[in-house]
Scaffold this active site. Structure first.
Site, PDB file in Angstrom:
ATOM      1  N   HIS A  38       0.847  -1.201   0.000  1.00 21.13           N
ATOM      2  CA  HIS A  38       0.000   0.000   0.000  1.00 21.13           C
ATOM      3  C   HIS A  38       0.873   1.238   0.000  1.00 21.13           C
ATOM      4  O   HIS A  38       0.928   1.938   1.008  1.00 21.13           O
ATOM      5  CB  HIS A  38      -0.906  -0.020   1.223  1.00 21.13           C
ATOM      6  CG  HIS A  38      -2.094   0.865   1.106  1.00 21.13           C
ATOM      7  ND1 HIS A  38      -2.081   2.190   1.433  1.00 21.13           N
ATOM      8  CD2 HIS A  38      -3.347   0.592   0.690  1.00 21.13           C
ATOM      9  CE1 HIS A  38      -3.290   2.707   1.252  1.00 21.13           C
ATOM     10  NE2 HIS A  38      -4.072   1.752   0.803  1.00 21.13           N
ATOM     11  N   PHE A  39       1.545   1.590  -0.951  1.00 22.97           N
ATOM     12  CA  PHE A  39       1.660   1.054  -2.298  1.00 22.97           C
ATOM     13  C   PHE A  39       3.135   0.935  -2.639  1.00 22.97           C
ATOM     14  O   PHE A  39       3.913   1.777  -2.213  1.00 22.97           O
ATOM     15  CB  PHE A  39       0.977   1.980  -3.302  1.00 22.97           C
ATOM     16  CG  PHE A  39      -0.507   2.066  -3.114  1.00 22.97           C
ATOM     17  CD1 PHE A  39      -1.341   1.113  -3.682  1.00 22.97           C
ATOM     18  CD2 PHE A  39      -1.074   3.083  -2.369  1.00 22.97           C
ATOM     19  CE1 PHE A  39      -2.723   1.195  -3.528  1.00 22.97           C
ATOM     20  CE2 PHE A  39      -2.447   3.167  -2.208  1.00 22.97           C
ATOM     21  CZ  PHE A  39      -3.285   2.227  -2.780  1.00 22.97           C
TER      22      PHE A  39
END
Length: 156
Positions: A38-39
């Site tokens: 994420h991410f």
């Protein structure tokens, strides 16, 4: 902040029972497996964890107002807004205040800020019940000590 244990509040900065407000602080870890996905290449704190940090902040306020006699549980999230990204290493200031109390429920509004800038806010509804068992109460007492819960607040 200990994301892996869902302990998202580092310390209570200010608790005002007469005004029904609380301010806490939490430092987002610089590394966590959450950021791996994420991410990749652009790690940001998931919005659901920002909501959880607001819920935990509100929960500490409600615990104080109920003098640790009842346990609040998140029942609804209304109007949650993500207004900016939160990156690893940033320090969150989370504020909450009570909008309504009664009939076994409470409604709070909460805000997450970084360097004074609003990053997220929500209106949260909680149900509250007597502590379901001594283990949970003991756990909450231990966490209260860790986050610097002002015990004098319970003397009122």
């Amino acid at each position: 902040m200990q994301i892996e244990y869902f302990l998202l509040i580092d310390r209570i900065l200010d608790l005002r029972l007469d005004e029904k407000t609380i301010t806490v602080e939490a430092k987002v870890p610089t590394e966590s497996t959450i950021f791996e996905g994420h991410f990749p290449g652009y790690p940001i704190m998931p919005g659901v964890l920002l909501i959880e940090s607001m819920a935990q902040t509100s929960g500490w306020l409600l615990l104080a107002l109920m003098k640790f006699e009842r346990m609040p549980f998140l029942a609804a999230v209304k109007e949650a807004k993500m207004r900016g990204f939160v990156s690893p290493g940033e320090v969150l200031t989370v504020e909450a205040n009570v909008l309504h109390e009664g009939s076994g429920y409470a409604i709070t509004e909460a805000r997450v800020k970084v360097d004074g800038k609003l990053r997220s806010n929500a209106t949260l509804t909680f149900s509250h019940v007597p502590f379901p068992n001594p283990e949970l109460r003991g756990h909450m007492d231990a966490v209260a000590e860790r986050v610097g819960f002002p015990q004098q607040a319970l003397q009122r």
